[in-house]
Design a protein around this motif. Structure first.
Motif, PDB file in Angstrom:
ATOM      1  N   ILE A  32     -10.187  -6.711   0.733  1.00 59.05           N
ATOM      2  CA  ILE A  32      -9.619  -6.197  -0.518  1.00 59.05           C
ATOM      3  C   ILE A  32      -8.257  -6.851  -0.694  1.00 59.05           C
ATOM      4  O   ILE A  32      -7.348  -6.639   0.107  1.00 59.05           O
ATOM      5  CB  ILE A  32      -9.490  -4.666  -0.492  1.00 59.05           C
ATOM      6  CG1 ILE A  32     -10.869  -4.026  -0.325  1.00 59.05           C
ATOM      7  CG2 ILE A  32      -8.820  -4.159  -1.766  1.00 59.05           C
ATOM      8  CD1 ILE A  32     -10.840  -2.521  -0.209  1.00 59.05           C
ATOM      9  N   ARG A  33      -8.123  -7.645  -1.726  1.00 58.37           N
ATOM     10  CA  ARG A  33      -6.906  -8.432  -1.914  1.00 58.37           C
ATOM     11  C   ARG A  33      -5.693  -7.529  -2.146  1.00 58.37           C
ATOM     12  O   ARG A  33      -5.736  -6.630  -2.994  1.00 58.37           O
ATOM     13  CB  ARG A  33      -7.073  -9.372  -3.105  1.00 58.37           C
ATOM     14  CG  ARG A  33      -5.868 -10.284  -3.353  1.00 58.37           C
ATOM     15  CD  ARG A  33      -6.113 -11.190  -4.547  1.00 58.37           C
ATOM     16  NE  ARG A  33      -4.961 -12.015  -4.842  1.00 58.37           N
ATOM     17  CZ  ARG A  33      -4.711 -13.193  -4.285  1.00 58.37           C
ATOM     18  NH1 ARG A  33      -5.553 -13.683  -3.392  1.00 58.37           N
ATOM     19  NH2 ARG A  33      -3.637 -13.892  -4.611  1.00 58.37           N
ATOM     20  N   ALA A  46      -0.706  -2.623  -3.675  1.00 61.63           N
ATOM     21  CA  ALA A  46      -1.959  -1.875  -3.595  1.00 61.63           C
ATOM     22  C   ALA A  46      -3.025  -2.785  -2.995  1.00 61.63           C
ATOM     23  O   ALA A  46      -2.966  -4.006  -3.139  1.00 61.63           O
ATOM     24  CB  ALA A  46      -2.390  -1.395  -4.978  1.00 61.63           C
ATOM     25  N   GLY A  47      -4.012  -2.184  -2.350  1.00 58.95           N
ATOM     26  CA  GLY A  47      -5.078  -2.985  -1.745  1.00 58.95           C
ATOM     27  C   GLY A  47      -4.743  -3.384  -0.323  1.00 58.95           C
ATOM     28  O   GLY A  47      -3.932  -2.759   0.355  1.00 58.95           O
ATOM     29  N   GLY A  48      -5.387  -4.458   0.138  1.00 61.61           N
ATOM     30  CA  GLY A  48      -5.152  -4.943   1.490  1.00 61.61           C
ATOM     31  C   GLY A  48      -5.845  -4.137   2.571  1.00 61.61           C
ATOM     32  O   GLY A  48      -5.563  -4.318   3.758  1.00 61.61           O
ATOM     33  N   GLU A  49      -6.755  -3.251   2.190  1.00 65.72           N
ATOM     34  CA  GLU A  49      -7.409  -2.391   3.181  1.00 65.72           C
ATOM     35  C   GLU A  49      -8.570  -3.114   3.861  1.00 65.72           C
ATOM     36  O   GLU A  49      -9.199  -4.005   3.288  1.00 65.72           O
ATOM     37  CB  GLU A  49      -7.901  -1.103   2.526  1.00 65.72           C
ATOM     38  CG  GLU A  49      -6.827  -0.340   1.765  1.00 65.72           C
ATOM     39  CD  GLU A  49      -5.632   0.048   2.629  1.00 65.72           C
ATOM     40  OE1 GLU A  49      -5.764   0.040   3.872  1.00 65.72           O
ATOM     41  OE2 GLU A  49      -4.566   0.348   2.071  1.00 65.72           O
ATOM     42  N   GLY A 232     -13.503  -7.239  -4.432  1.00 67.66           N
ATOM     43  CA  GLY A 232     -12.490  -7.121  -3.394  1.00 67.66           C
ATOM     44  C   GLY A 232     -11.083  -7.012  -3.941  1.00 67.66           C
ATOM     45  O   GLY A 232     -10.209  -7.834  -3.620  1.00 67.66           O
ATOM     46  N   PHE A 233     -10.849  -5.983  -4.764  1.00 68.52           N
ATOM     47  CA  PHE A 233      -9.541  -5.756  -5.374  1.00 68.52           C
ATOM     48  C   PHE A 233      -9.242  -4.255  -5.376  1.00 68.52           C
ATOM     49  O   PHE A 233     -10.160  -3.431  -5.352  1.00 68.52           O
ATOM     50  CB  PHE A 233      -9.515  -6.284  -6.814  1.00 68.52           C
ATOM     51  CG  PHE A 233      -9.861  -7.742  -6.943  1.00 68.52           C
ATOM     52  CD1 PHE A 233      -8.905  -8.718  -6.710  1.00 68.52           C
ATOM     53  CD2 PHE A 233     -11.150  -8.134  -7.274  1.00 68.52           C
ATOM     54  CE1 PHE A 233      -9.223 -10.064  -6.816  1.00 68.52           C
ATOM     55  CE2 PHE A 233     -11.482  -9.474  -7.385  1.00 68.52           C
ATOM     56  CZ  PHE A 233     -10.514 -10.446  -7.150  1.00 68.52           C
ATOM     57  N   PRO A 234      -7.968  -3.880  -5.421  1.00 71.15           N
ATOM     58  CA  PRO A 234      -7.638  -2.447  -5.523  1.00 71.15           C
ATOM     59  C   PRO A 234      -8.068  -1.883  -6.870  1.00 71.15           C
ATOM     60  O   PRO A 234      -8.305  -2.629  -7.829  1.00 71.15           O
ATOM     61  CB  PRO A 234      -6.115  -2.425  -5.365  1.00 71.15           C
ATOM     62  CG  PRO A 234      -5.667  -3.793  -5.777  1.00 71.15           C
ATOM     63  CD  PRO A 234      -6.770  -4.731  -5.356  1.00 71.15           C
ATOM     64  N   THR A 235      -8.156  -0.568  -6.943  1.00 67.26           N
ATOM     65  CA  THR A 235      -8.600   0.095  -8.171  1.00 67.26           C
ATOM     66  C   THR A 235      -7.457   0.891  -8.798  1.00 67.26           C
ATOM     67  O   THR A 235      -6.479   1.231  -8.138  1.00 67.26           O
ATOM     68  CB  THR A 235      -9.771   1.049  -7.884  1.00 67.26           C
ATOM     69  OG1 THR A 235      -9.335   2.049  -6.944  1.00 67.26           O
ATOM     70  CG2 THR A 235     -10.962   0.299  -7.314  1.00 67.26           C
TER      71      THR A 235
END
Length: 307
Positions: A32-33, A46-49, A232-235
């Motif tokens: 997740i970018r 945000a993201g990076g998980e 693969g991105f945050p929401t």
């Protein structure tokens, strides 16, 4: 091996060619970018998980919390609201807990008023910005006045994806993508990444509570378990548009903090809703392998005297 497992940084090897560096960076990137909004000390990511569940490893970037301001609000009222919102800061185990974002929503298509308010928020507060409009010209005007703050542009849809994608590409800003379904999101993210827009945030469009939760789980699972780079991105989620009841809005926001929302947008900030959300976020995004601690020492409490 160390690069793949996250134990080594790509920059530590000086012998990698630029072409190989780009390929390795892409291959070793989080599923997740991570998307950064804002600049300076208050920038937020945000993201990076990398995991579905916190106990598997840890969650890295806490859910960002935003408050909504509409473009028909006067400058004076916006300044007063920003001053009140800035006071919502809480000390907990040595940490400063505070919301990060203001979502400025266009409600009348007045590009000058929208750009003026965006500039006020960017210059007179520490909050980062989400610029919300379906009109590319309104967004462009706001980017010209507040682009230095690196706002999130919301949102590219099937109808305006080319215009919004070009604005994001030219200004090097993150872009939210909105569709009516997950399949619709895949088509839009594929098109935008082909254009060169890499920093994306996803909105599945539904404001139904059950469906929205299912979408959050499906997107997280597809990106982590199926290696679907298109998702693969945050929401971004909108509890403020799912209910008109303040207490229910807080409960919905709490659900998205726990279940994969990268950004949660509220209709307003109030202590009784914000403080519980801050504490929930703190507990969920604390590394379970490293318990929270405070500095040891003897601290003065109150005004002690010889008695």
């Amino acid at each position: 091996m160390n690069l793949a497992s996250g134990k080594a940084e790509l920059d530590s090897c000086p012998y990698v060619s630029e072409e190989a560096r780009a390929q390795l960076a892409e291959a070793s990137a989080p599923p997740i970018r991570p998307v950064t909004i804002g600049k300076g000390v208050r920038k937020a990511t945000a993201g990076g998980e990398t995991v579905m569940y916190r106990h598997e490893k840890t969650f890295y970037n806490p859910t960002l919390i935003a408050g909504m301001i509409t473009s028909d609000t006067t400058v004076g009222d916006v300044e007063a609201k920003l001053a009140a919102w800035n006071a919502f800061q809480y000390e907990r185990v040595g940490l400063n807990l505070r919301p990060e974002l203001v979502a400025l929503k266009d409600v009348n298509g007045d590009r000058e008023a929208f750009a003026q308010l965006a500039k006020v928020i960017a210059e007179k507060s520490e909050f980062n910005l989400i610029l919300m409009s379906a009109d590319a010209q309104v967004i462009k005007a706001a980017v010209e006045s507040a682009g230095f703050k690196r706002p999130l542009i919301y949102a590219a849809t099937e109808d305006n994806v080319d215009n919004f994608g070009q604005i994001a590409l030219d200004s090097e800003l993150p872009l939210a993508v909105k569709a009516d379904s997950i399949d619709g999101l895949i088509a839009l993210t594929d098109k935008l990444t082909a254009m060169g827009v890499k920093d994306l945030v996803l909105d599945t469009g539904t404001r139904n509570l059950k469906q929205s939760l299912q979408d959050q789980v499906a997107i997280r699972r597809a990106s982590l378990k199926d290696s679907n780079r298109s998702l693969g991105f945050p929401t971004i989620t909108f509890p403020c548009e799912m209910t008109s009841n303040g207490d229910m809005e807080t409960l919905v926001a709490a659900m998205f903090v726990a279940k994969y929302g990268g950004i949660v947008v509220l209709s307003d900030f109030t202590t009784e809703s914000l403080f519980p959300l801050m504490l929930e976020r703190l507990n969920i995004f604390t590394d379970p392998q490293r318990p929270m601690t405070v500095n040891e020492g003897i601290f003065e409490i109150g005004t002690p005297d010889e008695n």
